[in-house]
Design a protein around this motif. Structure first.
Motif, PDB file in Angstrom:
ATOM      1  N   LEU A 202       0.849  -1.196   0.000  1.00  0.00           N
ATOM      2  CA  LEU A 202       0.000   0.000   0.000  1.00  0.00           C
ATOM      3  C   LEU A 202       0.880   1.239   0.000  1.00  0.00           C
ATOM      4  N   TRP A 203       0.585   2.172  -0.921  1.00  0.00           N
ATOM      5  CA  TRP A 203       1.359   3.402  -1.003  1.00  0.00           C
ATOM      6  C   TRP A 203       0.668   4.557  -0.291  1.00  0.00           C
ATOM      7  N   HIS A 204      -0.588   4.788  -0.613  1.00  0.00           N
ATOM      8  CA  HIS A 204      -1.225   6.023  -0.166  1.00  0.00           C
ATOM      9  C   HIS A 204      -2.729   5.816  -0.001  1.00  0.00           C
ATOM     10  N   VAL A 205      -3.271   6.367   1.080  1.00  0.00           N
ATOM     11  CA  VAL A 205      -4.720   6.349   1.284  1.00  0.00           C
ATOM     12  C   VAL A 205      -5.256   7.711   1.713  1.00  0.00           C
ATOM     13  N   SER A 206      -4.376   8.600   2.177  1.00  0.00           N
ATOM     14  CA  SER A 206      -4.675   9.916   2.738  1.00  0.00           C
ATOM     15  C   SER A 206      -5.045   9.783   4.208  1.00  0.00           C
ATOM     16  N   ASN A 207      -5.056  10.937   4.871  1.00  0.00           N
ATOM     17  CA  ASN A 207      -5.355  10.970   6.301  1.00  0.00           C
ATOM     18  C   ASN A 207      -6.851  10.993   6.607  1.00  0.00           C
ATOM     19  N   LEU A 208      -7.641  10.650   5.615  1.00  0.00           N
ATOM     20  CA  LEU A 208      -9.058  10.406   5.882  1.00  0.00           C
ATOM     21  C   LEU A 208      -9.252   9.121   6.680  1.00  0.00           C
ATOM     22  N   TYR A 209      -8.209   8.291   6.708  1.00  0.00           N
ATOM     23  CA  TYR A 209      -8.314   6.977   7.339  1.00  0.00           C
ATOM     24  C   TYR A 209      -7.149   6.767   8.294  1.00  0.00           C
ATOM     25  N   GLU A 210      -7.293   5.803   9.163  1.00  0.00           N
ATOM     26  CA  GLU A 210      -6.196   5.432  10.051  1.00  0.00           C
ATOM     27  C   GLU A 210      -5.061   4.817   9.238  1.00  0.00           C
ATOM     28  N   ILE A 211      -3.835   5.135   9.641  1.00  0.00           N
ATOM     29  CA  ILE A 211      -2.654   4.619   8.951  1.00  0.00           C
ATOM     30  C   ILE A 211      -1.784   3.923   9.992  1.00  0.00           C
TER      31      ILE A 211
ATOM     32  N   GLY B  16      -3.696  19.972   8.234  1.00  0.00           N
ATOM     33  CA  GLY B  16      -3.820  18.759   7.454  1.00  0.00           C
ATOM     34  C   GLY B  16      -2.708  18.621   6.440  1.00  0.00           C
ATOM     35  N   SER B  17      -2.618  17.428   5.831  1.00  0.00           N
ATOM     36  CA  SER B  17      -1.635  17.146   4.790  1.00  0.00           C
ATOM     37  C   SER B  17      -2.136  15.967   3.977  1.00  0.00           C
ATOM     38  N   THR B  18      -2.070  16.088   2.664  1.00  0.00           N
ATOM     39  CA  THR B  18      -2.499  14.976   1.820  1.00  0.00           C
ATOM     40  C   THR B  18      -1.531  13.805   1.915  1.00  0.00           C
ATOM     41  N   TYR B  19      -0.243  14.102   1.781  1.00  0.00           N
ATOM     42  CA  TYR B  19       0.757  13.034   1.747  1.00  0.00           C
ATOM     43  C   TYR B  19       1.410  12.751   3.099  1.00  0.00           C
ATOM     44  N   GLY B  20       1.390  13.727   4.000  1.00  0.00           N
ATOM     45  CA  GLY B  20       2.119  13.589   5.246  1.00  0.00           C
ATOM     46  C   GLY B  20       1.734  12.349   6.025  1.00  0.00           C
ATOM     47  N   GLY B  21       2.747  11.588   6.444  1.00  0.00           N
ATOM     48  CA  GLY B  21       2.493  10.367   7.204  1.00  0.00           C
ATOM     49  C   GLY B  21       1.982   9.224   6.365  1.00  0.00           C
ATOM     50  N   ASN B  22       2.280   9.211   5.065  1.00  0.00           N
ATOM     51  CA  ASN B  22       1.817   8.124   4.203  1.00  0.00           C
ATOM     52  C   ASN B  22       2.507   6.809   4.569  1.00  0.00           C
ATOM     53  N   PRO B  23       1.922   5.668   4.198  1.00  0.00           N
ATOM     54  CA  PRO B  23       2.488   4.374   4.600  1.00  0.00           C
ATOM     55  C   PRO B  23       3.934   4.166   4.162  1.00  0.00           C
ATOM     56  N   LEU B  24       4.303   4.630   2.967  1.00  0.00           N
ATOM     57  CA  LEU B  24       5.676   4.443   2.492  1.00  0.00           C
ATOM     58  C   LEU B  24       6.668   5.180   3.386  1.00  0.00           C
ATOM     59  N   GLY B  25       6.431   6.474   3.600  1.00  0.00           N
ATOM     60  CA  GLY B  25       7.358   7.262   4.403  1.00  0.00           C
ATOM     61  C   GLY B  25       7.473   6.756   5.824  1.00  0.00           C
ATOM     62  N   CYS B  26       6.341   6.398   6.413  1.00  0.00           N
ATOM     63  CA  CYS B  26       6.362   5.973   7.813  1.00  0.00           C
ATOM     64  C   CYS B  26       6.978   4.597   7.986  1.00  0.00           C
ATOM     65  N   ALA B  27       6.833   3.722   6.998  1.00  0.00           N
ATOM     66  CA  ALA B  27       7.490   2.415   7.074  1.00  0.00           C
ATOM     67  C   ALA B  27       9.005   2.578   7.081  1.00  0.00           C
ATOM     68  N   VAL B  28       9.497   3.477   6.234  1.00  0.00           N
ATOM     69  CA  VAL B  28      10.938   3.743   6.206  1.00  0.00           C
ATOM     70  C   VAL B  28      11.372   4.444   7.489  1.00  0.00           C
ATOM     71  N   GLY B  29      10.601   5.453   7.916  1.00  0.00           N
ATOM     72  CA  GLY B  29      10.951   6.186   9.125  1.00  0.00           C
ATOM     73  C   GLY B  29      11.002   5.308  10.357  1.00  0.00           C
ATOM     74  N   ALA B  30      10.084   4.345  10.445  1.00  0.00           N
ATOM     75  CA  ALA B  30      10.095   3.429  11.596  1.00  0.00           C
ATOM     76  C   ALA B  30      11.360   2.595  11.613  1.00  0.00           C
ATOM     77  N   LYS B  31      11.829   2.190  10.437  1.00  0.00           N
ATOM     78  CA  LYS B  31      13.073   1.409  10.377  1.00  0.00           C
ATOM     79  C   LYS B  31      14.273   2.276  10.735  1.00  0.00           C
ATOM     80  N   VAL B  32      14.268   3.532  10.268  1.00  0.00           N
ATOM     81  CA  VAL B  32      15.340   4.455  10.659  1.00  0.00           C
ATOM     82  C   VAL B  32      15.375   4.600  12.178  1.00  0.00           C
ATOM     83  N   MET B  33      14.221   4.835  12.786  1.00  0.00           N
ATOM     84  CA  MET B  33      14.155   4.982  14.240  1.00  0.00           C
ATOM     85  C   MET B  33      14.635   3.725  14.950  1.00  0.00           C
ATOM     86  N   GLU B  34      14.233   2.573  14.454  1.00  0.00           N
ATOM     87  CA  GLU B  34      14.642   1.313  15.070  1.00  0.00           C
ATOM     88  C   GLU B  34      16.152   1.200  15.136  1.00  0.00           C
TER      89      GLU B  34
END
Length: 393
Positions: free
Chosen positions: A62-71, A270-288
């Motif tokens: 999954l790439w993008h759904v927007s912040n209309l939904y839980e991510i 708000g933000s259309t792309y901010g916190g999208n699944p792709l970015g956050c998956a990578v960011g979580a690995k960076v944090m780890e």
């Protein structure tokens, strides 16, 4: 005729097609040792296997759904950041500039909700850089960034870097916050001393102000702590993060305490792309990876090794360099010659550095750089300095 890519950059005549660790390969096959890391973005170097795997796995789902939904990926990264920092809540952006915009809005919304709508002024410092949006350039206030873009957003009070008297004089009944980079990056690797960060925290507490840290460049392990302000033992109310948090994927965030963020309710931002699944998956690995104490200890060790070598470089070329400044792997070489001459001489030695204000050459290598690559970097910088010295003789 104007080129198809808007000509707002003075680009070096280099085009890269591959990267691995601290090395980049050009389209014509030359290998360069990268001490810029995309201006501090590639915290784990180029094509880090763990980040490639995290991005590839998420891209297949999954790439993008927007912040209309839980991510779920966004929630997981926010939980990691809250657990590791002062913050109680996180808003995800795509860049540091967007993080700056929200930080400004959050400060003003906080006081408006508190029944103090007149408290809108934010104190900032000369040499600062908070992004290129109209709000961010107004915050920095330099003529270089603001000329031709007026009228600028009002409500910023600019004081000279390090001038305590001017800072105290700038505080009044309309002051809402102090915004500061613990280490100025674009401004020339100028570090705010720990005691001054403590003083800023005390000053904000004394006057009921919010303290906002911009750790877009100095955060995410760059100084050997997860965030640079940790060395001073103080915490902000709001913090801007970007660059290294995505390890090369566009990602930013605003971290805040509950008290500072409470007014940011549904519909306030708000933000259309901010916190999208792709970015956050990578960011979580960076944090780890980056938040591990052993990893940060290794950054500190390598930083000591690199600084020692750079001090020797400065001593060997007093006609070219004046000093080493900075912290961790966020270092700068003060120059007697024009800093861009050193950067360009580095291209001939296949080593990449980044110019900054105050006639400084920035060194922002991947936090994963090896001792061997540090030693090789010094050899190449030594050759570049000799070339600059020879050209000026």
């Amino acid at each position: 005729m104007i080129p198809s890519v808007l000509p707002t950059y003075a680009r070096a005549p280099l085009a890269f097609e591959r990267g691995e660790g601290s090395w980049l390969t050009t389209t014509d096959g030359r290998r360069f040792l990268d001490l810029g890391a995309g201006i501090g973005v590639n915290a784990l170097g180029h094509a880090h296997p763990a980040l490639v795997a995290a991005l590839t796995e998420q891209a297949g789902r999954l790439w993008h759904v927007s912040n209309l939904y839980e991510i779920p990926q966004q929630q997981a990264l926010a939980d990691r950041l809250v657990a590791a920092t002062f913050a109680d809540s996180v808003f995800f952006t795509n860049s540091g500039t967007e993080a700056a915009e929200l930080a400004i809005k959050m400060v003003r919304k906080h006081f408006h909700a508190a029944g103090q709508p007149g408290r809108t002024e934010i104190v900032t410092f000369s040499g600062s850089f908070h992004g290129r949006s109209t709000g961010a350039i107004a915050a920095a206030g330099s003529e270089k960034m603001t000329a031709g873009y007026g009228p600028l957003m009002p409500g910023f009070v600019h004081v000279p870097f390090g001038d305590h008297d001017a800072l105290y004089a700038a505080i009044n009944d309309n002051t809402a916050a102090i915004l500061v980079e613990p280490i100025q990056g674009e401004g020339g690797i100028r570090q705010v001393p720990d005691q001054c960060l403590k003083g800023l925290r005390d000053l904000c507490d004394q006057h009921g102000l919010l303290l906002v840290f911009d750790e877009v460049q100095c955060g995410m392990g760059r100084t050997g702590k997860l965030f640079a302000h940790e060395w001073a033992g103080v915490s902000p109310d709001i913090m801007m993060v970007a660059k290294g948090i995505g390890g090369g994927f566009p990602l930013g965030a605003v971290l805040a305490t509950e008290a500072a963020a409470a007014a940011m309710t549904v519909g306030s931002h708000g933000s259309t792309y901010g916190g999208n699944p792709l970015g956050c998956a990578v960011g979580a690995k960076v944090m780890e990876i980056v938040a591990e104490p052993a990893f940060l200890d290794e950054v500190t060790r390598k930083a000591g090794h690199m600084r020692q070598k750079l001090e020797g470089l400065v001593a060997a070329h007093p006609e070219v360099f004046t000093e080493v400044r900075g912290s961790g792997l966020m270092l700068g070489l003060g120059c007697k010659v024009t800093n861009t001459d050193v950067v360009k001489a580095g291209y001939d030695q296949a080593v990449l550095t980044v110019p900054a204000a105050d006639n400084v050459v920035r060194l922002l290598p991947a936090l994963t750089i090896s001792d061997e690559d540090i030693d090789e970097a010094i050899r190449r910088l030594d050759a570049a300095a000799s070339a600059v010295k020879g050209a000026g003789a």
